[in-house]
Each structure stands twice: as C-alpha cells, then as structure tokens.
Design an enzyme around this catalytic site. Structure first.
Site, PDB file in Angstrom:
ATOM      1  N   CYS A  72      37.348  42.684  46.232  1.00  7.50           N
ATOM      2  CA  CYS A  72      36.375  43.400  45.407  1.00  7.50           C
ATOM      3  C   CYS A  72      34.967  43.236  45.976  1.00  7.50           C
ATOM      4  CB  CYS A  72      36.433  42.889  43.981  1.00  7.50           C
ATOM      5  SG  CYS A  72      37.840  43.570  43.113  1.00  7.50           S
ATOM      6  N   ASN A 134      45.523  44.873  47.510  1.00  5.77           N
ATOM      7  CA  ASN A 134      44.852  45.533  46.379  1.00  5.77           C
ATOM      8  C   ASN A 134      44.907  47.069  46.528  1.00  5.77           C
ATOM      9  OD1 ASN A 134      43.146  45.882  44.049  1.00  5.77           O
ATOM     10  ND2 ASN A 134      42.355  43.835  44.435  1.00  5.77           N
ATOM     11  N   THR A 135      44.164  47.760  45.696  1.00  2.00           N
ATOM     12  CA  THR A 135      44.222  49.233  45.694  1.00  2.00           C
ATOM     13  C   THR A 135      43.472  49.846  46.882  1.00  2.00           C
ATOM     14  OG1 THR A 135      42.342  49.159  44.197  1.00  2.00           O
ATOM     15  CG2 THR A 135      44.482  49.491  43.194  1.00  2.00           C
ATOM     16  N   GLY A 186      52.809  49.902  44.862  1.00  4.36           N
ATOM     17  CA  GLY A 186      53.780  50.971  44.644  1.00  4.36           C
ATOM     18  C   GLY A 186      55.212  50.529  44.429  1.00  4.36           C
ATOM     19  N   THR A 208      51.299  48.837  38.715  1.00  7.63           N
ATOM     20  CA  THR A 208      51.306  50.150  38.066  1.00  7.63           C
ATOM     21  C   THR A 208      52.644  50.505  37.411  1.00  7.63           C
ATOM     22  OG1 THR A 208      49.636  50.903  39.608  1.00  7.63           O
ATOM     23  CG2 THR A 208      50.881  52.615  38.514  1.00  7.63           C
TER      24      THR A 208
HETATM   25  C1  LIG Z   1      44.239  49.410  36.077  1.00  8.09           C
HETATM   26  C2  LIG Z   1      44.315  48.410  37.200  1.00  8.09           C
HETATM   27  C3  LIG Z   1      43.605  47.221  37.107  1.00  8.09           C
HETATM   28  C4  LIG Z   1      43.662  46.283  38.147  1.00  8.09           C
HETATM   29  N1  LIG Z   1      42.955  45.109  38.037  1.00  8.09           N
HETATM   30  C5  LIG Z   1      43.032  44.188  39.028  1.00  8.09           C
HETATM   31  C6  LIG Z   1      42.342  42.947  38.915  1.00  8.09           C
HETATM   32  O1  LIG Z   1      41.641  42.676  37.940  1.00  8.09           O
HETATM   33  N2  LIG Z   1      42.445  42.063  39.941  1.00  8.09           N
HETATM   34  C7  LIG Z   1      43.213  42.318  41.038  1.00  8.09           C
HETATM   35  O2  LIG Z   1      43.297  41.469  41.934  1.00  8.09           O
HETATM   36  N3  LIG Z   1      43.880  43.491  41.173  1.00  8.09           N
HETATM   37  C8  LIG Z   1      43.815  44.413  40.192  1.00  8.09           C
HETATM   38  N4  LIG Z   1      44.491  45.612  40.312  1.00  8.09           N
HETATM   39  C9  LIG Z   1      45.276  45.867  41.537  1.00  8.09           C
HETATM   40  C10 LIG Z   1      46.758  45.548  41.305  1.00  8.09           C
HETATM   41  O3  LIG Z   1      46.918  44.176  41.000  1.00  8.09           O
HETATM   42  C11 LIG Z   1      47.582  45.860  42.565  1.00  8.09           C
HETATM   43  O4  LIG Z   1      47.129  45.069  43.625  1.00  8.09           O
HETATM   44  C12 LIG Z   1      47.492  47.328  42.961  1.00  8.09           C
HETATM   45  O5  LIG Z   1      47.442  48.160  41.825  1.00  8.09           O
HETATM   46  C13 LIG Z   1      48.672  47.766  43.849  1.00  8.09           C
HETATM   47  O6  LIG Z   1      49.902  47.492  43.220  1.00  8.09           O
HETATM   48  P1  LIG Z   1      50.691  48.562  42.290  1.00  8.09           P
HETATM   49  O7  LIG Z   1      50.817  49.833  43.074  1.00  8.09           O
HETATM   50  O8  LIG Z   1      52.013  47.888  41.992  1.00  8.09           O
HETATM   51  O9  LIG Z   1      49.862  48.743  41.049  1.00  8.09           O
HETATM   52  C14 LIG Z   1      44.452  46.548  39.292  1.00  8.09           C
HETATM   53  C15 LIG Z   1      45.157  47.761  39.374  1.00  8.09           C
HETATM   54  C16 LIG Z   1      45.099  48.691  38.350  1.00  8.09           C
HETATM   55  C17 LIG Z   1      45.855  49.997  38.489  1.00  8.09           C
END
Ligand SMILES: Cc1cc2nc3c(=O)[nH]c(=O)nc-3n(C[C@H](O)[C@H](O)[C@H](O)COP(=O)(O)O)c2cc1C
Length: 253
Positions: A72, A134-135, A186, A208
């Site tokens: 971040c 992360n995203t 994902g 997600t």
């Molecule tokens: C709504 C939302 C909030 C998130 N908040 C955090 C967070 O506070 N800290 C963090 O390290 N990652 C956060 N993430 C990232 C997720 O932990 C993860 O790394 C990312 O979404 C990819 O995985 P996924 O496709 O399974 O969601 C957030 C993702 C989403 C969609």
C-alpha cells in the site's frame, strides 16, 4: 459465474483505522476464539511505524505471525508502495525484522516490474514468507457519464481476472527464493488453489471469492482433499513447485 472486484485506493496515503490499541482490545478477542493460528495483517506509511506496530503486536499473546502489507501507499516513497521496488522493500523488512521475532510475512504487490527481485529482498532481510499478492491497479469508466466509476478514479482489481498474472508471479518468485510463498489472487476453487501450489506456493489465501460465495473455503478444502486422495498425495507439500516444466524449459534453452 466469474466476477472480479475493483475497490477504491485509500485516500490520501494512509488507511484510516482505529489504531492498534483498539484492534487489540476490541477486534482481536473475537478472532482469538477460533482454533486456527491467527495472523495479524499490518500496514503503515513509514518503516518506523511498521516497526512500532509489529513490536506492539509481538507483545500480545496468541498472534502466530505478522503479515506486513507492504503493497500500500507510503510516505517515504512518494506515495508508492514499498514493494514496488527492492531497495525500499529491504529497508522496511529490515526494520520489521528488528522489531519482531514472530514469523514475518511480506505481502507483495503485482504493480512492480520485477517481483522476483522484491521477493529476494524480503528473503535477504530475514522475512519468513511472502504473500503474492495484493490487488492490481486498475480503473473503470462509465462511458455515458464520462466519469470514473471509482471515487478515487483508480483502484485495486481482484478476483479471477488477475489469477494468470499472480500465478506467473508465484512461479517467478519460486525460481528465485527458498522461503515459502503464499499464493493469492482470483482463487475460487480447488483447481485454482492446486495451480498455485504447482507454480510454487506452499499455501494459498482466498479473498474476493468468499465475498461472492461465503462457503467457498469449505467447498475448496473438501475438493482439495478429494484431489489429493485421487492422486495419492499424502501431504499437500508434495504439490509445491511440482509443475512439470522441465521439458518446456529445456526447449527454450
Ligand atoms: C474489498 C477488498 C479489501 C481488501 N483489503 C485488504 C487489506 O486491508 N489488506 C490487504 O493486505 N489486502 C487487502 N485486499 C487484497 C486481498 O487481500 C487480496 O490480496 C486480493 O484481493 C487478491 O486476492 P483475491 O482475488 O482472492 O481477492 C483487499 C481486497 C478487496 C477486494
């Protein structure tokens, strides 16, 4: 159904939160009532604040590991994430390593040009595992109003659409580091999780998919168990890095 998710970036540089003391007093007790090991995820705008957080949480009984979300925005790197770049990553992981003796995980960002170099920096400074990751930074536009759909214009893309990118990053990191990799991005079923393990992950995280279907983890674990039974796999670690890429790599040489 395949749904990806885009969330707003934090504004301006720091996530608002009620702070570590509030977390310890009000949030932690709920999670401590569950049997699985508790991982505390932290984020901060400076290396110093990361260390202070890690040191404070290390005094609290029942925390099994610290996940430092270095993906971040932060103040010291002009608002860029520490994990975009290996030197900044090394600096924050070094500070964190001095602050805690708990297992230390670093959560990386896909928004970097050389994820393996960032992973190596974590390993070199004493990180115990990396989370990849992360995203992905994205945006969405409503062409009728000509406005960005997100209040902060850009935001973090998650869900199935980022899986091939994160999978590739896990594979690249696995070729360059020896510490465990936790795959994330994902994953919505057992096949996704197995692909991450074969690419080099030792464990996975699911985000997600659980928003869309809260039962995801239960189904995923049942199906994973079934796959292992079918394939005669006694321990999940047998899958880590077991991608059959030798012939292809030989062809490339
Ligand atoms: C709504 C939302 C909030 C998130 N908040 C955090 C967070 O506070 N800290 C963090 O390290 N990652 C956060 N993430 C990232 C997720 O932990 C993860 O790394 C990312 O979404 C990819 O995985 P996924 O496709 O399974 O969601 C957030 C993702 C989403 C969609």
């Amino acid at each position: 159904m395949s749904v990806s998710w885009i969330r707003p970036c934090s504004t301006p540089l720091v996530f608002p939160s009620k702070g570590v003391e509030d977390f310890i007093e009000h949030t932690l007790p709920f999670y401590q009532s569950y049997a699985p090991p508790l991982i505390a995820s932290i984020s901060a705008p400076t290396a110093q604040e990361f260390s202070t957080l890690a040191a404070r949480l290390s005094e609290v009984p029942g925390i099994a590991a610290i996940e430092a979300n270095i993906s971040c925005s932060n103040i010291e790197e002009d608002g860029r994430a520490f994990a975009i770049e290996p030197v900044a990553t090394a600096r924050v992981i070094k500070a964190l390593r001095q602050a805690t003796s708990l297992p230390l995980w670093a959560k990386l960002t896909p928004n970097t040009s050389d994820v393996a170099a960032v992973a190596q920096a974590v390993e070199h400074e004493g990180g115990d595992a990396i989370v990849v990751g992360n995203t992905l930074l994205g945006m969405s536009i409503d062409v009728h109003s000509r406005r960005a759909r997100l209040g902060n214009i850009m935001g973090g893309l998650s869900g199935p659409s980022i899986k091939p990118i994160m999978l590739r990053m896990v594979y690249q990191c696995h070729k360059h580091i020896a510490i465990p990799i936790i795959g994330c991005g994902g994953i919505s079923n057992a096949e996704d999780a197995i692909a991450y393990l074969l690419a080099g992950a030792s464990a996975v995280q699911v985000g997600t998919a659980t928003f869309i279907q809260p039962q995801t983890m239960i189904t995923l674990l049942d199906d994973l168990h079934h796959y292992c039974q079918q394939q005669g796999i006694r321990h999940i670690s047998e899958l880590t890095g077991a991608l059959d890429d030798a012939a292809l790599l030989a062809n490339l040489r």
